[in-house]
Design a protein around this motif. Sequence first.
Motif, PDB file in Angstrom:
ATOM      1  N   HIS A  40      18.204  13.035   3.890  1.00  0.00           N
ATOM      2  CA  HIS A  40      19.557  13.601   3.867  1.00  0.00           C
ATOM      3  C   HIS A  40      20.085  13.720   2.441  1.00  0.00           C
ATOM      4  O   HIS A  40      21.194  13.298   2.129  1.00  0.00           O
ATOM      5  N   GLY A  41      19.294  14.290   1.566  1.00  0.00           N
ATOM      6  CA  GLY A  41      19.807  14.658   0.252  1.00  0.00           C
ATOM      7  C   GLY A  41      19.597  13.659  -0.858  1.00  0.00           C
ATOM      8  O   GLY A  41      20.243  13.776  -1.908  1.00  0.00           O
ATOM      9  N   LEU A  42      18.715  12.690  -0.689  1.00  0.00           N
ATOM     10  CA  LEU A  42      18.476  11.723  -1.762  1.00  0.00           C
ATOM     11  C   LEU A  42      17.972  12.416  -3.015  1.00  0.00           C
ATOM     12  O   LEU A  42      18.475  12.187  -4.120  1.00  0.00           O
ATOM     13  N   LEU A  43      16.981  13.274  -2.878  1.00  0.00           N
ATOM     14  CA  LEU A  43      16.441  13.982  -4.034  1.00  0.00           C
ATOM     15  C   LEU A  43      17.449  14.969  -4.605  1.00  0.00           C
ATOM     16  O   LEU A  43      17.498  15.193  -5.820  1.00  0.00           O
ATOM     17  N   VAL A  44      18.260  15.557  -3.735  1.00  0.00           N
ATOM     18  CA  VAL A  44      19.304  16.479  -4.200  1.00  0.00           C
ATOM     19  C   VAL A  44      20.283  15.748  -5.116  1.00  0.00           C
ATOM     20  O   VAL A  44      20.712  16.277  -6.151  1.00  0.00           O
ATOM     21  N   ALA A  45      20.637  14.513  -4.741  1.00  0.00           N
ATOM     22  CA  ALA A  45      21.569  13.737  -5.552  1.00  0.00           C
ATOM     23  C   ALA A  45      21.010  13.485  -6.949  1.00  0.00           C
ATOM     24  O   ALA A  45      21.737  13.591  -7.944  1.00  0.00           O
ATOM     25  N   PHE A  46      19.726  13.182  -7.044  1.00  0.00           N
ATOM     26  CA  PHE A  46      19.123  12.907  -8.339  1.00  0.00           C
ATOM     27  C   PHE A  46      19.040  14.161  -9.211  1.00  0.00           C
ATOM     28  O   PHE A  46      18.812  14.062 -10.424  1.00  0.00           O
ATOM     29  N   GLY A 243      27.165  13.086   6.514  1.00  0.00           N
ATOM     30  CA  GLY A 243      25.884  13.744   6.327  1.00  0.00           C
ATOM     31  C   GLY A 243      25.616  14.129   4.891  1.00  0.00           C
ATOM     32  O   GLY A 243      24.471  14.060   4.423  1.00  0.00           O
ATOM     33  N   VAL A 244      26.661  14.524   4.165  1.00  0.00           N
ATOM     34  CA  VAL A 244      26.500  14.941   2.776  1.00  0.00           C
ATOM     35  C   VAL A 244      26.464  13.747   1.839  1.00  0.00           C
ATOM     36  O   VAL A 244      25.644  13.680   0.915  1.00  0.00           O
ATOM     37  N   VAL A 245      27.349  12.767   2.073  1.00  0.00           N
ATOM     38  CA  VAL A 245      27.441  11.637   1.148  1.00  0.00           C
ATOM     39  C   VAL A 245      26.264  10.683   1.285  1.00  0.00           C
ATOM     40  O   VAL A 245      25.994   9.882   0.380  1.00  0.00           O
ATOM     41  N   LEU A 246      25.516  10.772   2.374  1.00  0.00           N
ATOM     42  CA  LEU A 246      24.437   9.827   2.640  1.00  0.00           C
ATOM     43  C   LEU A 246      23.396   9.797   1.519  1.00  0.00           C
ATOM     44  O   LEU A 246      23.001   8.733   1.037  1.00  0.00           O
ATOM     45  N   GLY A 247      22.938  10.956   1.100  1.00  0.00           N
ATOM     46  CA  GLY A 247      21.938  11.000   0.031  1.00  0.00           C
ATOM     47  C   GLY A 247      22.470  10.451  -1.273  1.00  0.00           C
ATOM     48  O   GLY A 247      21.752   9.748  -2.003  1.00  0.00           O
TER      49      GLY A 247
END
Length: 277
Positions: A40-46, A243-247
């Motif tokens: 759920h967006g971990l790589l997106v956050a980085f 859903g968005v903040v999870l990553g």
Amino acid sequence: KAGSTAPRPRPPPLFAIPLAVFLLLLVVPLAVLLGLSVGHGLLVAFQDPAFLASVLVTFLGAGLAAALAAVLGTPSAYALARGLLGGRLGTVVEAVLLAPLTVPHLVAGIALLLTFSPLSPLYPLLGGVPVVDTFLGLTLAFFFVSSPYYVSSVKESLSKLDPRLELAARSLGAGPGETFARVVVPNLRGPIVESFLLTWARAVSEFGSIAVVAYFLLGLPLLGTVMPASNLLWSLYQSEGLGVVLGYAGAFLLFALIPLILLEIVKARPWRSASKA
């Protein structure tokens, strides 16, 4: 027998069960967060420049707050540990220094905000100090909530330092300042670094006070307007949902573990034994 290894000790169930439950209550939520954040967006956050900038200013502000705690807190902890203020006064001063541990952090932020506001009796003196939505305000808020951890930790380490080392230095003609700088501090290198890292880690995780004092950081060189990491996550949670903040939460958790990992590395170094010599 030669070459045989002793069996690893196992705690009795009376202690093992509470320890296991304790660990589960702490570890399971974090493991669930990290596991779910992968999809759920971990790589997106980085890869998000705004998030990386928020982490950068958070770690810098927390690091400066921890450094200020070390500069002011080391001699303060020494004065308290050695009873230099006297019994009753020392007790009162220690209670004041540790008071932020019991103050709700939202209240701490409001107190800092009011101190520099036109409502404050100190406004003629402090009115020109830029605190609201500035890096200075962020650092002061971090310092307020985290510095008691430094004082408490160093004071505990000082209780294990043999005072005869200081008496020997004084008998050889060293003054109080020289004794502190050349005897006490070198024997507390490990605890000082450990306390710094603990204070840094605590500051990085702060939210309540900085949400009041420094929700946005305006006009930072090279970065412009940046939200501290906890504020950014809260804003994403409110506006975009779980859903968005999870990553981003998973990514910030990984960053927040850095001071704790460094702390464990420092604890393993031989210099920790210097204060016990």
